[in-house]
Each structure stands twice: as C-alpha cells, then as structure tokens.
Design an enzyme around this catalytic site. Structure first.
Site, PDB file in Angstrom:
ATOM      1  N   ASP A 297       0.853  -1.189   0.000  1.00  0.00           N
ATOM      2  CA  ASP A 297       0.000   0.000   0.000  1.00  0.00           C
ATOM      3  C   ASP A 297       0.896   1.250   0.000  1.00  0.00           C
ATOM      4  OD1 ASP A 297      -2.907   1.034   0.416  1.00  0.00           O
ATOM      5  OD2 ASP A 297      -1.853   1.938   2.112  1.00  0.00           O
TER       6      ASP A 297
ATOM      7  N   HIS B 100      -6.993  -6.529  -1.243  1.00  0.00           N
ATOM      8  CA  HIS B 100      -5.933  -5.529  -1.055  1.00  0.00           C
ATOM      9  C   HIS B 100      -4.896  -5.962  -0.024  1.00  0.00           C
ATOM     10  CE1 HIS B 100      -4.040  -1.629  -1.185  1.00  0.00           C
ATOM     11  NE2 HIS B 100      -4.214  -1.448   0.115  1.00  0.00           N
TER      12      HIS B 100
ATOM     13  N   TYR C 239      -1.227  11.259   2.917  1.00  0.00           N
ATOM     14  CA  TYR C 239      -2.066  11.673   1.789  1.00  0.00           C
ATOM     15  C   TYR C 239      -1.991  13.186   1.587  1.00  0.00           C
ATOM     16  CZ  TYR C 239      -4.019   6.974   2.133  1.00  0.00           C
ATOM     17  OH  TYR C 239      -4.172   5.618   2.165  1.00  0.00           O
TER      18      TYR C 239
END
Length: 319
Positions: free
Chosen positions: A103, A295, A232
C-alpha cells in the site's frame, strides 16, 4: 500481540523515534506497512522470515503506532520517510536490505529504490506499481476525475477526516477500511463522508482476528489518525519535490504481487498498466505475479505471499 519472540525497541533516525519490531539473524528484510496498518500487519512474515534465516525488521512508520508523529503534513514527504529508513539501516548497521512494501508502504519502498538503490538488494512490493510523477499535481487531478467524495480528496483538509472518524471507535474505523467490501472506487456520494459511506462488516474473514484488530485499535486510540492521514496530505508536495527524478528508472530487482480483486488493481487503469510495456520500461527488472485476493494480501494470502517473498529473495542471494 501475544508473541514474546518478537523483540521491540525504539530507534532514533532522521530526527524522529521509530518503534521497530525485530526477529531473527541473517540478511536483513525491511517490511514497510501502509494505511491504516502497523508493524503487526507483517507478524506472519516476520516469524516465517526469521525461521528461514533472515533478520526481519518492521517499523511503525512515522505517524503510526508507537513511533513519533510530527504534526504537519510537510514532515511526511517521501524524502522524509525514505530518510527515516536510511537512518534505520544505518542504526541497524546494515549496508543493504531486502525490502517488502504494501500500500503506501509500497510507495515508500519504490522511492527508497529510486533515491538509494545502493541500499536495496531486492524489492517485493504488494498491490501498488511504481508510477512516475504525472504532468499535473495528483490531488486536483484525482478530485476532478473521481469527485469530492474520493477518499484521497476528503483526506486533504486538516481535521475533516479526523472529525468524521471520531464518530466511531478506532476498532470500527479499522474494520471499515481493512475489510472494505464496497465499490471498486473508494468514493462517497456528494455530501457524505467516506467513513460513513463504508459499511461495517458484520463478521470477520478467517485471515484476521478480533484480537489483532483490537491491538491496532488500541494504538490508534492513543495516536489518533492524523499522522497516517498526513501521508495523503503530502501527495502534492511529493509531486513538487520529485522533479529531479523525472525519467529515472528503478533498476533494483523487483517482484510485484497484486490481488486480482484489489480495488486498486481494477481501478485507475492499473491492470492494463501493470501488464503493459510502459511499466516494464520504467522498472526493467520486474516480475509481476497476480494472485487470488483483495488488497491486504499479506494477511489474506499470508502463506502464498510469504513463499513468493522468500523464493524471490533466495534467488537474488544466488545472483
């Protein structure tokens, strides 16, 4: 986490203290987690790697768990985070490491290889292919493409996601993200927060336990989610900083493992990109493995993924 065979300590690196979990003796394998995870996402791999004669080290990345969490997004660029890992290698007195990332941890691992290929023997990344910087800043582009409800867009405003997350306990937040069973794209309808949009699963899959989730939730109860969200919020800053590496290739021997049901694999043109020539031209020494899974394949397909890691690193040791 009920495993006293894994040692824990805090290491000073690049101006912050990182908590690291460590087990085994031999060639170093550095395991880099993503969002919203901790070192413990690698527990199965740590134990197996140690059994196979490796020194497995998994830090809580800055902003997570028992590591320091600088308050501002400007402290979470890839330059800062890769700097943490270089300092960690120095502190461990290791010139080179095998590296595994998942990730956002895979993004960090790609950039570790881009910036300092001399410190990486080989790389296994899970879920995320390397993409060179686009011609435009990523956040406005993604927001224009997927709307204001896109999770990355919602994460940008300081305090917004934290406020919406606070309506739930940390355990529920983790369940919503780790066990996401929604649309391919993590985007909420207009006027809806992503955390409200995601369903809370009624039962757990066999690859994760309530105890494991409670352990992670206890850490987020203490740290909050700001540090994790700041990765982010640094995305556009990363774009501004990466100009000097425009056109650079990643030449570290690499295996990319992707779950065929990962929402990220089915979105953003990822499947075509991974299977196409452009990716192979940017990462020339690449092997791509598509497996059954979603994921969090290091958990869901722990044995298969770990065998892929060990076989790849074993072959690289013979080169």
């Amino acid at each position: 986490m009920g495993d006293d065979t894994i040692a824990h300590r805090r290491v000073r690196t690049n101006g912050v203290w990182l908590h690291v979990a460590e087990k085994g003796q031999g060639p170093l394998v550095l395991l880099i987690h993503g969002f919203p995870e901790l070192w413990s996402t690698w527990k199965y791999q740590i134990n197996c790697l140690a059994e196979q004669g490796y020194r497995a080290v998994a830090p809580d990345m800055r902003g997570y768990g028992d590591s320091d969490s600088p308050p501002g997004p400007a402290s979470y660029t890839v330059l800062h985070v890769v700097g943490d890992l270089i300092g960690l290698l120095d502190e461990l007195q290791e010139e080179q490491a095998f590296v595994v990332g998942h990730d956002l941890g895979a993004e960090v691992a790609w950039h570790l290889c881009l910036f300092r290929p001399d410190r990486v023997k080989a790389l296994v990344n899970l879920g995320i292919p390397y993409r060179p910087p686009a011609p435009v800043k990523p956040v406005p582009f993604l927001t224009k493409l997927f709307g204001e409800g896109f999770y990355i867009s919602q994460f940008q405003e300081k305090g917004r996601a934290e406020k919406s997350f606070s309506r739930y306990d940390a355990l529920t937040v983790l369940k919503k993200f780790l066990l996401v069973n929604g649309p391919d794209l993590l985007a909420a309808p207009p006027g809806v927060e992503i955390i409200d949009f995601l369903e809370t699963p009624s039962s757990l899959p066999p690859w994760i336990t309530e105890e494991e989730l409670q352990f992670s939730a206890s850490k987020y109860d203490k740290s909050g989610f700001t540090g994790a969200l700041n990765y982010y919020r640094a995305m556009d800053m990363n774009w501004e900083l990466l100009g000097p590496w425009k056109g650079a290739k990643i030449r570290v021997p690499t295996k990319l493992i992707v779950g065929n049901k990962d929402a990220g694999f089915r979105s953003f043109g990822t499947k075509d990109y991974i299977e196409g020539e452009e990716f192979k031209s940017i990462v020339p020494d690449i092997e791509v493995i598509i497996i059954e899974g979603h994921h969090f394949i290091q958990l869901e397909r722990a044995e298969q993924v770990t065998n892929e890691i060990i076989s790849f690193f074993g072959n690289q040791s013979l080169v």
